[in-house]
Design an enzyme around this catalytic site. Structure first.
Site, PDB file in Angstrom:
ATOM      1  N   GLU A 165      12.747  -9.429   1.784  1.00  0.00           N
ATOM      2  CA  GLU A 165      11.948  -8.306   2.283  1.00  0.00           C
ATOM      3  C   GLU A 165      12.751  -7.025   2.089  1.00  0.00           C
ATOM      4  OE1 GLU A 165      10.210  -6.665   6.543  1.00  0.00           O
ATOM      5  OE2 GLU A 165      10.858  -8.746   6.400  1.00  0.00           O
ATOM      6  N   HIS A 213       3.963  -4.777   9.150  1.00  0.00           N
ATOM      7  CA  HIS A 213       3.840  -4.665  10.600  1.00  0.00           C
ATOM      8  C   HIS A 213       2.493  -5.146  11.123  1.00  0.00           C
ATOM      9  CE1 HIS A 213       7.149  -2.130   9.455  1.00  0.00           C
ATOM     10  NE2 HIS A 213       6.324  -1.326   8.823  1.00  0.00           N
ATOM     11  N   ARG A 271      12.261   4.922  12.535  1.00  0.00           N
ATOM     12  CA  ARG A 271      10.919   5.514  12.468  1.00  0.00           C
ATOM     13  C   ARG A 271      10.102   5.104  13.692  1.00  0.00           C
ATOM     14  NH1 ARG A 271       8.625   4.709   6.693  1.00  0.00           N
ATOM     15  NH2 ARG A 271       7.275   6.395   7.398  1.00  0.00           N
ATOM     16  N   ALA A 324       3.137  -0.963   4.948  1.00  0.00           N
ATOM     17  CA  ALA A 324       2.529  -1.006   6.283  1.00  0.00           C
ATOM     18  C   ALA A 324       2.037  -2.402   6.653  1.00  0.00           C
ATOM     19  CB  ALA A 324       1.390  -0.001   6.375  1.00  0.00           C
ATOM     20  N   SER A 348      12.876   3.032   3.459  1.00  0.00           N
ATOM     21  CA  SER A 348      13.389   3.774   4.612  1.00  0.00           C
ATOM     22  C   SER A 348      13.940   2.797   5.643  1.00  0.00           C
ATOM     23  CB  SER A 348      12.277   4.618   5.241  1.00  0.00           C
ATOM     24  OG  SER A 348      11.305   3.781   5.833  1.00  0.00           O
ATOM     25  N   ASP A 361       2.020 -15.583   6.432  1.00  0.00           N
ATOM     26  CA  ASP A 361       1.670 -16.986   6.198  1.00  0.00           C
ATOM     27  C   ASP A 361       1.805 -17.362   4.725  1.00  0.00           C
ATOM     28  OD1 ASP A 361       1.167 -17.416   8.881  1.00  0.00           O
ATOM     29  OD2 ASP A 361      -1.015 -17.373   8.691  1.00  0.00           O
ATOM     30  N   ASN A 378       8.069  -5.642  -0.749  1.00  0.00           N
ATOM     31  CA  ASN A 378       7.922  -4.500   0.148  1.00  0.00           C
ATOM     32  C   ASN A 378       6.438  -4.429   0.474  1.00  0.00           C
ATOM     33  OD1 ASN A 378       7.711  -2.089   1.513  1.00  0.00           O
ATOM     34  ND2 ASN A 378       9.058  -0.963   0.128  1.00  0.00           N
ATOM     35  N   TYR A 410      10.904   9.137   1.144  1.00  0.00           N
ATOM     36  CA  TYR A 410      10.886   8.161   0.055  1.00  0.00           C
ATOM     37  C   TYR A 410      11.530   8.646  -1.245  1.00  0.00           C
ATOM     38  CZ  TYR A 410       7.609   5.841   3.152  1.00  0.00           C
ATOM     39  OH  TYR A 410       7.032   5.243   4.238  1.00  0.00           O
ATOM     40  N   HIS A 428      12.702  -2.599   2.297  1.00  0.00           N
ATOM     41  CA  HIS A 428      12.080  -1.337   2.721  1.00  0.00           C
ATOM     42  C   HIS A 428      12.946  -0.187   2.243  1.00  0.00           C
ATOM     43  CE1 HIS A 428       9.070  -3.360   5.067  1.00  0.00           C
ATOM     44  NE2 HIS A 428      10.030  -4.163   5.496  1.00  0.00           N
ATOM     45  N   ARG A 472       4.666  11.118  -2.503  1.00  0.00           N
ATOM     46  CA  ARG A 472       4.449  10.896  -1.074  1.00  0.00           C
ATOM     47  C   ARG A 472       5.722  11.137  -0.268  1.00  0.00           C
ATOM     48  NH1 ARG A 472       4.196   5.009   1.705  1.00  0.00           N
ATOM     49  NH2 ARG A 472       3.743   5.710   3.818  1.00  0.00           N
ATOM     50  N   ARG A 478       6.839   0.292  13.586  1.00  0.00           N
ATOM     51  CA  ARG A 478       7.489  -0.167  12.351  1.00  0.00           C
ATOM     52  C   ARG A 478       8.696  -1.072  12.618  1.00  0.00           C
ATOM     53  NH1 ARG A 478       5.126   2.796   8.204  1.00  0.00           N
ATOM     54  NH2 ARG A 478       4.380   4.862   8.831  1.00  0.00           N
ATOM     55  N   PRO A 529       0.792  -1.225   0.000  1.00  0.00           N
ATOM     56  CA  PRO A 529       0.000   0.000   0.000  1.00  0.00           C
ATOM     57  C   PRO A 529       0.828   1.281   0.000  1.00  0.00           C
ATOM     58  CG  PRO A 529      -0.204  -1.126   2.116  1.00  0.00           C
ATOM     59  CD  PRO A 529       0.525  -2.047   1.192  1.00  0.00           C
ATOM     60  N   ASN A 530       0.314   2.227  -0.743  1.00  0.00           N
ATOM     61  CA  ASN A 530       0.824   3.598  -0.854  1.00  0.00           C
ATOM     62  C   ASN A 530       2.128   3.729  -1.627  1.00  0.00           C
ATOM     63  OD1 ASN A 530      -1.365   4.755   0.651  1.00  0.00           O
ATOM     64  ND2 ASN A 530      -0.437   3.846   2.464  1.00  0.00           N
TER      65      ASN A 530
END
Length: 137
Positions: free
Chosen positions: A95, A77, A104, A74, A99, A84, A71, A22, A97, A17, A108, A9-10
């Site tokens: 995985e 977390h 943060r 949100a 940032s 799963d 990635n 970012y 990220h 953003r 997070r 998301p986002n």
């Protein structure tokens, strides 16, 4: 080698953003740079703001691709369901990220995905994705 980048998301708002966190480059522009730079890799991209769509994509390709760069944003977390899905597949997951999540907010600092990932790359901006590609190569 067949690799997919899955963004949560986002992340479709990259370039607009919170550029101080970012950056100001869109993910689409970055993705096309990576496709050109790593032209021997069959590189794919999927983004969704919807948890179930991310799970569906992981399950769809999780037994046939050589690598997933995830990635979950949100959902990292909060989503036991995505964790799963990662645990259920055979394709290795890195995985990623943009940032440094540990610099943060404290919520997070927890990742449900990390225990099931091959590795984690955080805090290098969009370069984190390229580092993941290199790790698979």
């Amino acid at each position: 080698m067949k690799i997919i980048i899955i963004n949560g998301p986002n992340l479709n708002l990259l370039g607009k953003r919170e550029p101080e966190v970012y950056g100001d480059e869109t993910f689409e522009d970055f993705y096309f740079l990576m496709k050109n730079k790593y032209n021997t890799v069959d590189l794919h991209y999927f983004q969704s703001n919807i948890e179930g769509e991310i799970i569906n994509k992981i399950q769809e390709i999780g037994f046939s691709y050589d690598g997933i760069i995830l990635n979950a944003a949100a959902y990292t977390h909060t989503s036991v369901a995505i964790a799963d899905a990662v645990k259920a597949i055979t394709t290795p997951v890195i995985e990623v990220h943009i940032s440094n999540t540990f610099s943060r907010e404290s919520f997070r600092h927890q990742s449900y995905i990390s225990p099931n990932a091959k590795g984690i790359i955080i805090g290098f901006g969009l370069k984190s994705y390229e580092l993941a590609i290199k790790a698979f190569l």
